[in-house]
Scaffold this motif. Structure first.
Motif, PDB file in Angstrom:
ATOM      1  N   LYS A   2       8.655 -72.501  28.481  1.00  0.00           N
ATOM      2  CA  LYS A   2       8.337 -72.629  27.048  1.00  0.00           C
ATOM      3  C   LYS A   2       6.904 -72.224  26.720  1.00  0.00           C
ATOM      4  O   LYS A   2       6.638 -71.691  25.659  1.00  0.00           O
ATOM      5  CB  LYS A   2       8.577 -74.068  26.589  1.00  0.00           C
ATOM      6  CG  LYS A   2      10.038 -74.440  26.537  1.00  0.00           C
ATOM      7  CD  LYS A   2      10.181 -75.871  26.108  1.00  0.00           C
ATOM      8  CE  LYS A   2      11.640 -76.287  26.172  1.00  0.00           C
ATOM      9  NZ  LYS A   2      11.839 -77.679  25.917  1.00  0.00           N
ATOM     10  N   LYS A   3       5.978 -72.487  27.650  1.00  0.00           N
ATOM     11  CA  LYS A   3       4.570 -72.227  27.377  1.00  0.00           C
ATOM     12  C   LYS A   3       4.264 -70.734  27.241  1.00  0.00           C
ATOM     13  O   LYS A   3       3.244 -70.358  26.716  1.00  0.00           O
ATOM     14  CB  LYS A   3       3.693 -72.843  28.473  1.00  0.00           C
ATOM     15  CG  LYS A   3       3.728 -74.353  28.443  1.00  0.00           C
ATOM     16  CD  LYS A   3       2.807 -74.952  29.473  1.00  0.00           C
ATOM     17  CE  LYS A   3       2.867 -76.476  29.378  1.00  0.00           C
ATOM     18  NZ  LYS A   3       1.838 -77.135  30.116  1.00  0.00           N
ATOM     19  N   LYS A   5       6.152 -68.677  25.573  1.00  0.00           N
ATOM     20  CA  LYS A   5       6.718 -68.181  24.321  1.00  0.00           C
ATOM     21  C   LYS A   5       5.662 -68.177  23.218  1.00  0.00           C
ATOM     22  O   LYS A   5       4.864 -69.109  23.104  1.00  0.00           O
ATOM     23  CB  LYS A   5       7.908 -69.040  23.912  1.00  0.00           C
ATOM     24  CG  LYS A   5       9.038 -68.941  24.924  1.00  0.00           C
ATOM     25  CD  LYS A   5      10.313 -69.524  24.401  1.00  0.00           C
ATOM     26  CE  LYS A   5      11.414 -69.277  25.414  1.00  0.00           C
ATOM     27  NZ  LYS A   5      12.669 -69.845  25.051  1.00  0.00           N
ATOM     28  N   LYS A   7       5.817 -68.749  20.027  1.00  0.00           N
ATOM     29  CA  LYS A   7       5.847 -69.874  19.084  1.00  0.00           C
ATOM     30  C   LYS A   7       5.117 -71.092  19.641  1.00  0.00           C
ATOM     31  O   LYS A   7       4.517 -71.857  18.887  1.00  0.00           O
ATOM     32  CB  LYS A   7       7.287 -70.242  18.724  1.00  0.00           C
ATOM     33  CG  LYS A   7       7.855 -69.361  17.643  1.00  0.00           C
ATOM     34  CD  LYS A   7       9.182 -69.853  17.149  1.00  0.00           C
ATOM     35  CE  LYS A   7       9.756 -68.877  16.152  1.00  0.00           C
ATOM     36  NZ  LYS A   7      11.128 -69.139  15.841  1.00  0.00           N
ATOM     37  N   TYR A   8       5.173 -71.273  20.950  1.00  0.00           N
ATOM     38  CA  TYR A   8       4.473 -72.392  21.576  1.00  0.00           C
ATOM     39  C   TYR A   8       2.976 -72.327  21.251  1.00  0.00           C
ATOM     40  O   TYR A   8       2.375 -73.293  20.817  1.00  0.00           O
ATOM     41  CB  TYR A   8       4.706 -72.379  23.097  1.00  0.00           C
ATOM     42  CG  TYR A   8       3.947 -73.444  23.850  1.00  0.00           C
ATOM     43  CD1 TYR A   8       4.470 -74.734  23.971  1.00  0.00           C
ATOM     44  CD2 TYR A   8       2.717 -73.181  24.427  1.00  0.00           C
ATOM     45  CE1 TYR A   8       3.782 -75.728  24.654  1.00  0.00           C
ATOM     46  CE2 TYR A   8       2.022 -74.163  25.116  1.00  0.00           C
ATOM     47  CZ  TYR A   8       2.557 -75.427  25.226  1.00  0.00           C
ATOM     48  OH  TYR A   8       1.865 -76.398  25.894  1.00  0.00           O
ATOM     49  N   THR A  42      12.004 -76.927  15.051  1.00  0.00           N
ATOM     50  CA  THR A  42      11.500 -75.989  16.066  1.00  0.00           C
ATOM     51  C   THR A  42      10.446 -76.664  16.942  1.00  0.00           C
ATOM     52  O   THR A  42      10.375 -76.399  18.145  1.00  0.00           O
ATOM     53  CB  THR A  42      10.906 -74.734  15.388  1.00  0.00           C
ATOM     54  OG1 THR A  42      11.905 -74.159  14.559  1.00  0.00           O
ATOM     55  CG2 THR A  42      10.422 -73.720  16.408  1.00  0.00           C
ATOM     56  N   TYR A  46       9.916 -77.507  21.725  1.00  0.00           N
ATOM     57  CA  TYR A  46       8.767 -77.318  22.618  1.00  0.00           C
ATOM     58  C   TYR A  46       8.089 -78.637  23.015  1.00  0.00           C
ATOM     59  O   TYR A  46       7.462 -78.720  24.065  1.00  0.00           O
ATOM     60  CB  TYR A  46       7.728 -76.414  21.942  1.00  0.00           C
ATOM     61  CG  TYR A  46       8.255 -75.036  21.640  1.00  0.00           C
ATOM     62  CD1 TYR A  46       8.150 -74.015  22.574  1.00  0.00           C
ATOM     63  CD2 TYR A  46       8.878 -74.756  20.423  1.00  0.00           C
ATOM     64  CE1 TYR A  46       8.641 -72.749  22.308  1.00  0.00           C
ATOM     65  CE2 TYR A  46       9.363 -73.488  20.145  1.00  0.00           C
ATOM     66  CZ  TYR A  46       9.252 -72.490  21.089  1.00  0.00           C
ATOM     67  OH  TYR A  46       9.732 -71.239  20.827  1.00  0.00           O
ATOM     68  N   PHE A  47       8.187 -79.639  22.161  1.00  0.00           N
ATOM     69  CA  PHE A  47       7.467 -80.902  22.377  1.00  0.00           C
ATOM     70  C   PHE A  47       8.378 -82.093  22.125  1.00  0.00           C
ATOM     71  O   PHE A  47       9.218 -82.051  21.233  1.00  0.00           O
ATOM     72  CB  PHE A  47       6.255 -80.991  21.433  1.00  0.00           C
ATOM     73  CG  PHE A  47       5.349 -79.795  21.523  1.00  0.00           C
ATOM     74  CD1 PHE A  47       4.395 -79.705  22.522  1.00  0.00           C
ATOM     75  CD2 PHE A  47       5.472 -78.745  20.615  1.00  0.00           C
ATOM     76  CE1 PHE A  47       3.572 -78.590  22.613  1.00  0.00           C
ATOM     77  CE2 PHE A  47       4.647 -77.626  20.705  1.00  0.00           C
ATOM     78  CZ  PHE A  47       3.701 -77.546  21.705  1.00  0.00           C
ATOM     79  N   SER A  56      -0.503 -81.555  25.045  1.00  0.00           N
ATOM     80  CA  SER A  56      -0.328 -80.116  25.282  1.00  0.00           C
ATOM     81  C   SER A  56      -1.495 -79.319  24.703  1.00  0.00           C
ATOM     82  O   SER A  56      -1.954 -78.346  25.318  1.00  0.00           O
ATOM     83  CB  SER A  56       0.993 -79.636  24.682  1.00  0.00           C
ATOM     84  OG  SER A  56       2.075 -80.286  25.304  1.00  0.00           O
TER      85      SER A  56
END
Length: 193
Positions: A2-3, A5, A7-8, A42, A46-47, A56
Motif C-alpha cells: 500500500k505504501k 501507491k 494515493k497513500y 478510501t 490504507y489506514f 504512518s
C-alpha cells in the motif's frame, strides 16, 4: 504494498496539512479525505483509523531525517561535521515544511500513551544513528571519551527539538536554518575532549 501507491502518499501529505491546521483531535478522517481529494472510505483502504494515520505520517516523514542521516554517516568526514550536517538537515526539513513542523513539534506530543510509545519506536531509529556519530567522535578523540552517550544523545536531540519547538511557537517568524551552526557550535563546546 500500500505504501507504494500514489494515493497513500497523497493521504499522508493531506493528513499533515489537516492535522497542522486543525490539531490532531479536530482532524477528522473526513477532513483528511477532502484535503486528499478522495472518498472517506478510501482512507480505510490504507489506514485502520486516525491513530494509524498519525503513526504512518510520522513513519513516512521520519524517513526524511533518517535517510539523509544514513547518507551522512557513510561519508568520510569527522564526527563533528556529521553532527553539523545532521542538525542542518533536521532544521532544513522542518523549515521547508511548516505544516510538518507543527505536527512533529506540537501535535505528536498531545497523543495518548500507546500512541506516544509507537511514535517513540519510530524515533528510536533516528536516535540510534545519532549514537553512531557520538561513538565515532568519542573513538576519534573529537568528543570527550568519558562522555555519557545517553546523556549526550538527550542533550543533542533535546537542544534541536527545543530550538525547533520555540521557532514553531513563534509562528516561524525567523530563519530556523540560520540557527543550525550556532546550535552545533554550542553542542560541540559541551562535548569536546
Amino acid at each position: 504494498m500500500k505504501k507504494d501507491k500514489p494515493k497513500y502518499r497523497i493521504i499522508i501529505d493531506a493528513a499533515v496539512t489537516v492535522i497542522a491546521e486543525n490539531g490532531y483531535h479536530q482532524a477528522q478522517v473526513s477532513k483528511i479525505a477532502k484535503q486528499a481529494g478522495v472518498a472517506d472510505g478510501t482512507i480505510y483502504l490504507y489506514f485502520k483509523n486516525k491513530e494509524d494515520i498519525l503513526i504512518s505520517v510520522f513513519e513516512e516523514k521520519m524517513s526524511l531525517f533518517t535517510d539523509k542521516l544514513m547518507e551522512i554517516l557513510e561519508t568520510e568526514m569527522p564526527a563533528s561535521d556529521k553532527l553539523k550536517f545532521m542538525i542542518e538537515n533536521h532544521f532544513d526539513v522542518l523549515s521547508a515544511d511548516r505544516h510538518l513542523s507543527i505536527v512533529t513539534q506540537l501535535e505528536l506530543r498531545q497523543s495518548n500513551h500507546d500512541l506516544r510509545m509507537k511514535i517513540n519506536g519510530v524515533l528510536k531509529e533516528y536516535l540510534v544513528l545519532l549514537d553512531v556519530i557520538l561513538k565515532e567522535g568519542m573513538e576519534s578523540g573529537e568528543f570527550d571519551q568519558d562522555m555519557d552517550i545517553r546523556l549526550a544523545r538527550q542533550m543533542v536531540f533535546g537542544t534541536m527539538d527545543e530550538t525547533i519547538t520555540t521557532w514553531v511557537m513563534n509562528d516561524h517568524k525567523y530563519d530556523l536554518v540560520r540557527l543550525a551552526p550556532k546550535v552545533h557550535r554550542m553542542l560541540m563546546k559541551g562535548m569536546r575532549a
